[in-house]
Design a protein around this motif. Structure first.
Motif, mmCIF file in Angstrom:
data_model
loop_
_atom_site.group_PDB
_atom_site.id
_atom_site.type_symbol
_atom_site.label_atom_id
_atom_site.label_comp_id
_atom_site.label_asym_id
_atom_site.label_seq_id
_atom_site.Cartn_x
_atom_site.Cartn_y
_atom_site.Cartn_z
ATOM 1 N N TRP A 169 0.746 -1.215 0.061
ATOM 2 C CA TRP A 169 -0.015 -0.062 -0.033
ATOM 3 C C TRP A 169 0.846 1.226 0.041
ATOM 4 N N ARG A 172 1.810 1.581 -3.443
ATOM 5 C CA ARG A 172 0.695 2.422 -4.330
ATOM 6 C C ARG A 172 0.443 3.701 -4.194
ATOM 7 N N ILE A 173 0.369 4.244 -2.731
ATOM 8 C CA ILE A 173 0.103 5.511 -2.471
ATOM 9 C C ILE A 173 1.320 6.374 -2.989
ATOM 10 N N ALA A 176 1.328 6.835 -6.880
ATOM 11 C CA ALA A 176 0.547 7.822 -7.327
ATOM 12 C C ALA A 176 1.099 9.217 -7.061
ATOM 13 N N ASN B 158 -4.362 3.496 6.023
ATOM 14 C CA ASN B 158 -3.443 4.185 5.430
ATOM 15 C C ASN B 158 -3.561 5.738 5.766
ATOM 16 N N ALA B 176 -4.327 12.684 -6.258
ATOM 17 C CA ALA B 176 -3.714 11.648 -6.805
ATOM 18 C C ALA B 176 -3.825 10.657 -5.746
ATOM 19 N N ALA B 177 -3.263 10.866 -4.612
ATOM 20 C CA ALA B 177 -3.334 9.656 -3.552
ATOM 21 C C ALA B 177 -4.530 9.316 -3.142
ATOM 22 N N GLU B 180 -5.933 6.839 -5.705
ATOM 23 C CA GLU B 180 -5.309 5.492 -5.546
ATOM 24 C C GLU B 180 -5.927 4.826 -4.286
#
Lengths: 352, 352
Positions: A169, A172-173, A176, B158, B176-177, B180
């Motif tokens: 995760w 991914r964050i 991005a 998260n 953007a975050a 995602e």
């Protein structure tokens, strides 16, 4: 414990470029960054993992993004310190050591530059023993060590700190955000205590990179075969000496992805890459896959060829070398094996 | 200073839904969240901006994302506190008050829910006087107040904290975050000191929302015209009473974007939206644009119609109301005028 001076940077960058399997960015850019930092702040102390106290705070610093972007947008060299300071602020303590997250052209040099600027020693090792495209693909993930808090800083002055429920995760964050921030950011993440280094690092890879770089340079000077000299140190397999005849590439989702076709005496070889070379196929058969190292070298000079500098007509040699054995465990293959990257094949051990 | 109890939530949510100009999420979902929090933790104290001490730490909390996603993925209601705590950790101090970043169905209720859970008062006001789709579109931006540090938290656990060089960059990175992280996150950002509230907030908008909601409800009970009752309080212009005959929508870049065509006695009216209704065009002429409020109400009930619930056959009334005057200054129009959203027209003052 010893010092890394400006004279050694060439060899380390060259060797790390080879170990970086085409990824990790252009070694030349990394070298410039490290040289400038050492000129300004003096040489950097390199310490073995056995020399690090158990309670040390060892911080990997690196660049994240598409190497294709790095070629056009040079880092200022100071973003790593910004990321490091942002990380220290949430940790509530200062880093005592810097370490590379991966060996690779730029990401072996960025920690040396950051260490020079921060006045800290660099640990001789890295968290992959090669380069991989995603942030969770590190030995600490296999050892259950979180990669967050993860701090990112860009060239504009933006920073962010990610705290994630899993290392995947966080990737991914961060990916991005990185893409939005211009596909090139500096990271400080995957903090290791001194007593976690055996689980979290492949030891002595900066030293190995230096030896590999020197072996290639000395072979060249002696008019010997630089690829053979590299192969000897890598303990790997020679796959092809030939020519790049086709390259297909695109920068998507923050990565440089693509495929190259090479032709040589043993028939064509197809390489697939995502920042790093990940798969080598000959006559429809997989001959080498991630997590083993697939290294492309300029045949004449032995210089590493990054995935973004692959182009038609280049005369190259491809060698494959075994990865750290932790990567070929079931958990290691889940994390960084060929199926993770969408290739429909299993890992095949290298056959000499 | 007074208390907000469960009984008032309906009116506030309804009124905020109208002021939210179609954005800010479904009022029903917001109401459920606030009701649950007040049931568990007791009523919330509402304070006027003049009642807040100059050194107070006032924190807007909100949901960011596409309202279309909110409909399918209900928030747990606890992510706001996670975002708030992450923000407080980097601030090094605790929030003393909560405030809505915008009035809108969900984003008027989320601060009430968060305040109940955190045991803090809510300030009567918001940073827009309506709803807008992007994080930098707040009066604090016009007043030179940064929206970072900005903390985001998702339903998975998260979190991230953004520190940006501009409020627009914070929006870009957070968006953007957010995309995602599943297109729905909780935010705590744009911290205001007590003495910044006059510059940073439109005062008394929660009270206005409550009055608007009550006026609509009471008109309905009295078999009077609920739209007329709302219009009277809004001080606005009636644009159309008619039927939705076409809706085109897509969720891209973290937003719900689209266009709706309505037909009524005065001819067809076309509404363009990006989370909020932003532009109303009749016969090729712009009749109302952002930053003025374009509110769509169910003609029979006076209930606000969100952009994501616009659908063929719905009988609606469209009214436009003037925004806070700071939004129609040149700087305000640069930030949230029609051209920012890509519409090739200038802001036109509302003509009664």
């Amino acid at each position: 414990m010893r010092e890394i001076g400006i004279d050694e940077l060439d060899d380390i960058a060259r060797g790390a470029g080879i170990l970086g399997t085409g990824g990790g960015g252009d070694p030349y850019i990394g070298k410039l960054l490290a040289r400038e930092a050492i000129r300004a702040h003096g040489p950097v102390t390199l310490v073995g993992i056995d020399e690090v106290p158990a309670d040390a705070t060892v911080v990997p610093v690196s660049g994240m993004g598409a190497p294709t972007v790095l070629l056009e947008k040079l880092p200022a060299g100071t973003e790593e310190l910004t990321a490091l300071r942002a990380l220290e602020a949430v940790l509530g303590r200062r880093a005592t050591h810097i370490v590379p997250i991966e060996v690779g052209g730029v990401n072996s040099m960025i920690p040396i530059a950051a260490a020079a600027r921060a006045g800290l020693p660099v640990v001789d090792g890295d968290a992959m023993g090669r380069a991989f495209p995603e942030a969770q693909m590190v030995l600490p993930t296999l050892a259950g060590i979180p990669n967050t808090p993860m701090a990112l800083a860009d060239d504009k002055g933006n920073t962010l700190v990610v705290d994630a429920v899993s290392n995947r995760w966080a990737e991914r964050i961060a990916r991005a955000a990185c893409t939005e921030m211009g596909c090139q950011v500096s990271c400080a993440d995957t903090v290791l205590r001194g007593d976690q280094l055996r689980d979290g690092l492949v030891p002595a890879t900066l030293t190995l990179a230096g030896e590999l770089g020197r072996a290639v340079r000395e072979a060249r000077l002696a008019h010997a075969d630089p690829v053979a000299a590299a192969l000897k140190l890598l303990g790997g397999v020679h796959l092809l000496t030939g020519k790049v005849v086709d390259v297909e590439r695109r920068t998507t989702g923050g990565f440089a992805r693509g495929r190259a076709t090479l032709e040589g005496p043993g028939g064509p070889l197809e390489l697939s890459f995502q920042n790093e070379h990940l798969l080598a196929v000959r006559d429809g058969s997989v001959v080498a896959t991630t997590p083993d190292l697939i290294c492309v070298l300029d045949t004449d000079t032995g210089e590493p060829v990054t995935t973004e500098s692959m182009r038609y007509g280049l005369r190259v040699s491809v060698v494959a070398a075994p990865c750290d054995p932790r990567w070929t465990t079931p958990a290691g293959l889940d994390l960084a094996g060929p199926r993770y990257f969408g290739y429909d094949c299993d890992h095949v051990p290298l056959t000499p």
